[in-house]
Design an enzyme around this catalytic site. Sequence first.
Site, PDB file in Angstrom:
ATOM      1  N   ASP A 233       0.857  -1.182   0.000  1.00 54.51           N
ATOM      2  CA  ASP A 233       0.000   0.000   0.000  1.00 54.51           C
ATOM      3  C   ASP A 233       0.896   1.237   0.000  1.00 54.51           C
ATOM      4  OD1 ASP A 233      -2.252   1.890   0.648  1.00 54.51           O
ATOM      5  OD2 ASP A 233      -3.333   0.022   0.925  1.00 54.51           O
ATOM      6  N   ASP A 234       0.424   2.353   0.570  1.00 53.57           N
ATOM      7  CA  ASP A 234       1.221   3.578   0.544  1.00 53.57           C
ATOM      8  C   ASP A 234       2.530   3.390   1.307  1.00 53.57           C
ATOM      9  OD1 ASP A 234      -0.811   4.978  -0.821  1.00 53.57           O
ATOM     10  OD2 ASP A 234      -1.802   5.484   1.064  1.00 53.57           O
TER      11      ASP A 234
ATOM     12  N   GLY B 120       4.459  -0.579  -4.114  1.00 52.27           N
ATOM     13  CA  GLY B 120       3.488   0.019  -3.216  1.00 52.27           C
ATOM     14  C   GLY B 120       2.593   0.977  -3.971  1.00 52.27           C
ATOM     15  N   HIS B 121       1.974   1.886  -3.233  1.00 49.74           N
ATOM     16  CA  HIS B 121       1.048   2.846  -3.832  1.00 49.74           C
ATOM     17  C   HIS B 121       1.582   4.270  -3.785  1.00 49.74           C
ATOM     18  CE1 HIS B 121      -2.668   0.021  -3.102  1.00 49.74           C
ATOM     19  NE2 HIS B 121      -1.729  -0.528  -3.866  1.00 49.74           N
ATOM     20  N   GLY B 122       2.872   4.430  -3.512  1.00 47.62           N
ATOM     21  CA  GLY B 122       3.487   5.748  -3.553  1.00 47.62           C
ATOM     22  C   GLY B 122       3.390   6.491  -2.231  1.00 47.62           C
TER      23      GLY B 122
END
Length: 392
Positions: free
Chosen positions: A218-219, A240-242
């Site tokens: 995730d983030d 991940g999601h940055g």
Amino acid sequence: MTSSHFFFHSLSLFVIFLIIIKVSQVHGIGSVFNVQDFGASPDGKTDSSQAFLKAWNQTCQNNGGGTILIPIGTFLLNTLTFNGPCKGPIFFNINGLLKAPLGKCKDDYWILFQHIDGLTINGEGSLDGQGPSAWSLYNADGPNPPSSIKFNGMSNALIQGITSINSKFFHFQINKSKGVHFQNMTITAPAESPNTDGIHIGDSNDIIINKVNISTGDDCVSIGPGTSNVHISEVNCGPGHGISIGSLGKYQNEGDVNGVIVTNCNIGKTQNGLRIKSWAPSPPSKVFNVTFDNINMNYVENPIIIDQHYCPHSSCNQGDSQVQISDVKFINIKGTSASKEGVVLDCSKSVPCQGIELRGLELTLNGQQTTTATCSNANMKFFGPQTPSECT
């Protein structure tokens, strides 16, 4: 005093605190309490929770504070709460491996530190949240899985050197805290692991994240409501999601987000790069005074994205976000995008984005084709020749 001046004033005070902490470490101020002397077993099978609590209580109540020493070995720990206030600074020195219990947990944390002024967590050891044993056991409608480490009501905390592995939920969660500094750490979980944010910040201020390697599902870093004065630098993020601000606007009476600086970071093979996201519809709040500067992208699906119609589920309510986003700068964002749209500004029709600046962009599709920018309800300006250079 402007918000940027306030941030650097707070940062200066916190740097002074870190110097004091480092001097304390060098000179060994305080007594040393080895968890094995309180009955902790390094076999990885025996529950050592009570031994750790006994060591904590003795250290916390020791005049002048002290060091809790966790030697080499594997220590199984069930849900633990380390309470303050303490009678001096506490050094939580991890050299071994701390292992969480398997499966689901009744609390939203594995290890909780709360109401402590002057905590250092350091060492060359690791924390294993044993996430694979629990990821499939939780669903979106139920309670959250436990974060590996949760900080609540903390001030002047330093976390450095350690490694966090396979959290069941967030690796680190910061709540209602001030002056928390992460540096020289590694945070890791598989790309497909759910909700394993590296560091999540909410209702907190004066947070520093520096030289941290984060690869999660995730983030890498998520910044929630009520957060101000955050400085993120030299972070390597991916997969991940940055790095995300939000999601915002899910609940009533959320605090504003302001004074966020993200600089000199590398983001690679992530779902997003730099993101601000809010629900729609949503109650009103604000995001302002945000700067993303000198960020290198490597095959990132959405390098720059403002999403004010955030919808992680298959169906969402229709409406407009009331989260006002303003004074956001994207400067020297360079590298490769995995999609044609290098910039997406999908802002609210009710409260359009204001004062969005884009300077020095060099975002290409796979290093060859130019990328495009898509903009809705955004008052923005592209400065100078760059890629992309205008909205389509």
